[in-house]
Design a protein around this motif. Sequence first.
Motif, PDB file in Angstrom:
ATOM      1  N   GLY A 260     -22.962  22.691  18.853  1.00  0.00           N
ATOM      2  CA  GLY A 260     -23.544  22.895  17.593  1.00  0.00           C
ATOM      3  C   GLY A 260     -24.329  21.978  17.070  1.00  0.00           C
ATOM      4  N   ALA A 261     -24.091  20.989  17.395  1.00  0.00           N
ATOM      5  CA  ALA A 261     -25.651  19.937  17.475  1.00  0.00           C
ATOM      6  C   ALA A 261     -26.504  20.015  17.704  1.00  0.00           C
ATOM      7  CB  ALA A 261     -25.076  18.230  17.804  1.00  0.00           C
ATOM      8  N   LEU A 262     -26.142  19.974  19.526  1.00  0.00           N
ATOM      9  CA  LEU A 262     -27.668  20.866  20.243  1.00  0.00           C
ATOM     10  C   LEU A 262     -28.371  21.993  19.395  1.00  0.00           C
ATOM     11  CD1 LEU A 262     -26.494  20.045  23.448  1.00  0.00           C
ATOM     12  CD2 LEU A 262     -28.121  18.767  22.267  1.00  0.00           C
ATOM     13  N   GLY A 263     -27.821  22.955  18.537  1.00  0.00           N
ATOM     14  CA  GLY A 263     -28.268  24.339  18.948  1.00  0.00           C
ATOM     15  C   GLY A 263     -29.085  24.316  17.422  1.00  0.00           C
TER      16      GLY A 263
ATOM     17  N   THR B  71     -30.745  30.217  45.532  1.00  0.00           N
ATOM     18  CA  THR B  71     -30.055  31.585  45.817  1.00  0.00           C
ATOM     19  C   THR B  71     -28.737  30.905  44.940  1.00  0.00           C
ATOM     20  OG1 THR B  71     -28.678  29.741  47.719  1.00  0.00           O
ATOM     21  CG2 THR B  71     -31.098  31.300  48.116  1.00  0.00           C
ATOM     22  N   ALA B  72     -28.294  32.226  44.945  1.00  0.00           N
ATOM     23  CA  ALA B  72     -27.159  32.224  44.250  1.00  0.00           C
ATOM     24  C   ALA B  72     -25.926  31.003  44.506  1.00  0.00           C
ATOM     25  CB  ALA B  72     -26.132  33.645  44.103  1.00  0.00           C
ATOM     26  N   GLY B  73     -25.774  31.254  46.176  1.00  0.00           N
ATOM     27  CA  GLY B  73     -25.004  30.158  46.556  1.00  0.00           C
ATOM     28  C   GLY B  73     -25.530  29.128  45.869  1.00  0.00           C
ATOM     29  N   SER B  74     -26.240  28.415  46.806  1.00  0.00           N
ATOM     30  CA  SER B  74     -26.703  27.266  46.375  1.00  0.00           C
ATOM     31  C   SER B  74     -25.993  26.926  44.437  1.00  0.00           C
ATOM     32  CB  SER B  74     -28.152  26.995  46.460  1.00  0.00           C
ATOM     33  OG  SER B  74     -28.576  26.783  47.820  1.00  0.00           O
ATOM     34  N   LEU B  75     -26.145  27.616  43.708  1.00  0.00           N
ATOM     35  CA  LEU B  75     -26.132  27.530  42.094  1.00  0.00           C
ATOM     36  C   LEU B  75     -24.888  27.807  42.596  1.00  0.00           C
ATOM     37  CD1 LEU B  75     -27.096  27.233  39.619  1.00  0.00           C
ATOM     38  CD2 LEU B  75     -27.568  29.696  39.249  1.00  0.00           C
ATOM     39  N   LYS B  76     -24.218  28.153  42.625  1.00  0.00           N
ATOM     40  CA  LYS B  76     -22.551  28.060  42.632  1.00  0.00           C
ATOM     41  C   LYS B  76     -22.156  26.470  43.255  1.00  0.00           C
ATOM     42  CE  LYS B  76     -21.315  33.048  43.531  1.00  0.00           C
ATOM     43  NZ  LYS B  76     -20.939  34.125  44.547  1.00  0.00           N
ATOM     44  N   ARG B  77     -22.771  26.093  44.397  1.00  0.00           N
ATOM     45  CA  ARG B  77     -22.343  24.424  44.202  1.00  0.00           C
ATOM     46  C   ARG B  77     -22.839  23.961  43.565  1.00  0.00           C
ATOM     47  NH1 ARG B  77     -23.522  27.701  48.876  1.00  0.00           N
ATOM     48  NH2 ARG B  77     -25.895  26.612  49.385  1.00  0.00           N
ATOM     49  N   LEU B  78     -23.843  23.763  42.219  1.00  0.00           N
ATOM     50  CA  LEU B  78     -23.615  23.215  41.152  1.00  0.00           C
ATOM     51  C   LEU B  78     -22.668  22.417  40.921  1.00  0.00           C
ATOM     52  CD1 LEU B  78     -26.589  21.511  40.038  1.00  0.00           C
ATOM     53  CD2 LEU B  78     -25.744  23.469  38.106  1.00  0.00           C
ATOM     54  N   PRO B  79     -23.007  21.089  40.840  1.00  0.00           N
ATOM     55  CA  PRO B  79     -21.992  20.039  40.108  1.00  0.00           C
ATOM     56  C   PRO B  79     -21.739  20.586  38.594  1.00  0.00           C
ATOM     57  CG  PRO B  79     -22.656  18.724  42.226  1.00  0.00           C
ATOM     58  CD  PRO B  79     -22.860  20.302  41.351  1.00  0.00           C
ATOM     59  N   LEU B  80     -20.511  21.157  37.596  1.00  0.00           N
ATOM     60  CA  LEU B  80     -20.738  21.088  36.486  1.00  0.00           C
ATOM     61  C   LEU B  80     -19.529  19.907  35.652  1.00  0.00           C
ATOM     62  CD1 LEU B  80     -21.838  22.490  33.731  1.00  0.00           C
ATOM     63  CD2 LEU B  80     -20.180  23.901  34.340  1.00  0.00           C
ATOM     64  N   VAL B  81     -20.438  18.662  35.096  1.00  0.00           N
ATOM     65  CA  VAL B  81     -19.455  18.731  33.810  1.00  0.00           C
ATOM     66  C   VAL B  81     -19.347  19.044  32.702  1.00  0.00           C
ATOM     67  CG1 VAL B  81     -19.326  15.860  32.926  1.00  0.00           C
ATOM     68  CG2 VAL B  81     -20.671  15.790  34.642  1.00  0.00           C
ATOM     69  N   LEU B  82     -17.525  19.206  32.593  1.00  0.00           N
ATOM     70  CA  LEU B  82     -17.134  19.874  31.710  1.00  0.00           C
ATOM     71  C   LEU B  82     -16.179  19.097  31.285  1.00  0.00           C
ATOM     72  CD1 LEU B  82     -17.507  22.729  31.237  1.00  0.00           C
ATOM     73  CD2 LEU B  82     -15.185  23.405  32.637  1.00  0.00           C
ATOM     74  N   PRO B  83     -16.654  18.720  29.932  1.00  0.00           N
ATOM     75  CA  PRO B  83     -15.818  18.036  28.817  1.00  0.00           C
ATOM     76  C   PRO B  83     -15.082  19.243  28.289  1.00  0.00           C
ATOM     77  CG  PRO B  83     -18.048  18.144  27.778  1.00  0.00           C
ATOM     78  CD  PRO B  83     -17.976  18.542  29.096  1.00  0.00           C
ATOM     79  N   PRO B  84     -13.696  19.130  27.202  1.00  0.00           N
ATOM     80  CA  PRO B  84     -12.662  19.865  26.950  1.00  0.00           C
ATOM     81  C   PRO B  84     -13.808  21.107  26.355  1.00  0.00           C
ATOM     82  CG  PRO B  84     -11.560  17.883  26.874  1.00  0.00           C
ATOM     83  CD  PRO B  84     -13.047  17.266  26.565  1.00  0.00           C
ATOM     84  N   LEU B  85     -13.144  22.036  25.634  1.00  0.00           N
ATOM     85  CA  LEU B  85     -13.879  23.180  25.653  1.00  0.00           C
ATOM     86  C   LEU B  85     -14.219  22.844  23.663  1.00  0.00           C
ATOM     87  CD1 LEU B  85     -15.506  25.717  25.234  1.00  0.00           C
ATOM     88  CD2 LEU B  85     -13.022  26.806  24.588  1.00  0.00           C
ATOM     89  N   HIS B  86     -13.424  21.827  23.363  1.00  0.00           N
ATOM     90  CA  HIS B  86     -13.582  21.973  22.086  1.00  0.00           C
ATOM     91  C   HIS B  86     -14.951  20.786  21.519  1.00  0.00           C
ATOM     92  CE1 HIS B  86     -10.792  18.813  22.402  1.00  0.00           C
ATOM     93  NE2 HIS B  86     -11.289  17.914  21.673  1.00  0.00           N
ATOM     94  N   LYS B  87     -15.051  19.738  22.517  1.00  0.00           N
ATOM     95  CA  LYS B  87     -16.003  19.334  22.582  1.00  0.00           C
ATOM     96  C   LYS B  87     -17.056  19.892  23.175  1.00  0.00           C
ATOM     97  CE  LYS B  87     -16.998  14.371  24.147  1.00  0.00           C
ATOM     98  NZ  LYS B  87     -17.065  13.409  25.436  1.00  0.00           N
ATOM     99  N   GLN B  88     -17.475  21.163  23.978  1.00  0.00           N
ATOM    100  CA  GLN B  88     -18.141  21.157  24.038  1.00  0.00           C
ATOM    101  C   GLN B  88     -18.971  22.171  22.561  1.00  0.00           C
ATOM    102  OE1 GLN B  88     -18.128  23.843  28.519  1.00  0.00           O
ATOM    103  NE2 GLN B  88     -15.501  22.563  28.197  1.00  0.00           N
ATOM    104  N   ARG B  89     -18.324  22.506  22.333  1.00  0.00           N
ATOM    105  CA  ARG B  89     -18.366  23.434  20.819  1.00  0.00           C
ATOM    106  C   ARG B  89     -19.164  22.433  19.954  1.00  0.00           C
ATOM    107  NH1 ARG B  89     -13.317  27.505  20.866  1.00  0.00           N
ATOM    108  NH2 ARG B  89     -13.632  28.970  22.688  1.00  0.00           N
ATOM    109  N   LEU B  90     -18.282  21.388  19.908  1.00  0.00           N
ATOM    110  CA  LEU B  90     -19.158  19.772  19.252  1.00  0.00           C
ATOM    111  C   LEU B  90     -20.123  20.432  19.375  1.00  0.00           C
ATOM    112  CD1 LEU B  90     -16.348  17.612  17.994  1.00  0.00           C
ATOM    113  CD2 LEU B  90     -17.589  19.486  16.472  1.00  0.00           C
ATOM    114  N   MET B  91     -20.528  19.434  21.049  1.00  0.00           N
ATOM    115  CA  MET B  91     -21.697  19.113  20.937  1.00  0.00           C
ATOM    116  C   MET B  91     -23.094  20.207  20.989  1.00  0.00           C
ATOM    117  SD  MET B  91     -20.459  17.154  24.788  1.00  0.00           S
ATOM    118  CE  MET B  91     -22.541  17.048  25.553  1.00  0.00           C
TER     119      MET B  91
END
Length: 224
Positions: free
Chosen positions: A162-165, A140-160
């Motif tokens: 790029g490499a993953l892409g 369900t959408a409700g369960s998905l909303k409650r999923l824990p998300l590890v969120l590094p700083p945005l600049h680090k997300q973008r570096l990661m």
Amino acid sequence: MTRTPVLLGDVCEVTPSPSSDLFSELTADGEGTPVVTPADISDTRRIDAQALRRLPGDSVGLERFRLRPGDLVLVRLGRVGRVGLVGEDARDWIYHASCIRIRPDEEQVDPVYLSSYLAHPPVVDELLSHVHVGTVPMLTAGSLKRLPLVLPPLHKQRLMAGALGEVSLQMDVHHRMLARLDALRQGMFARMLGDEFPSTATSRPAGPLLERRAPRTRRTNRMS
């Protein structure tokens, strides 16, 4: 320092699926609204625009379910957890009743990072632990909303991202190469057999079996 996870619903808009009744007439021919189904999501989390079937007629009332570049489409029925990233080629697409749309707040979340995070095996396991088990597994959408998300700083997300892409791009190249090689192998085998292989016109029994194997213009059961 380890960052405290946030909830997916706090940094993303999670929109439930449209009614399944809308999609009884999907077709590969003609004009209409392109629909992203689970079958259109590749192993590298890309969506094949050329493979999309269409919903005939106008799309009045479906504006809420439009997709735009940077959205994620996550399968909620059957093969729960399969996720695809909507690319720049999206034009008036909507998503199927078997899916949920995730729209990241791009000031906090990089879409490529998020697609990789959601496909990470421990995260998939966490998603599956919230699935309602029945005739068809369902998230369900409700369960998905409650999923824990590890969120590094945005600049680090973008570096990661790029490499993953780059890795995903190489995977796509190899998948296409394997598909071409498989087609070549089948063609070579057919030529090697030559006349030894019986004609399909004479080897197949007539009647219901032929009708079952006839090509279909409407494919409403291509769900995974």
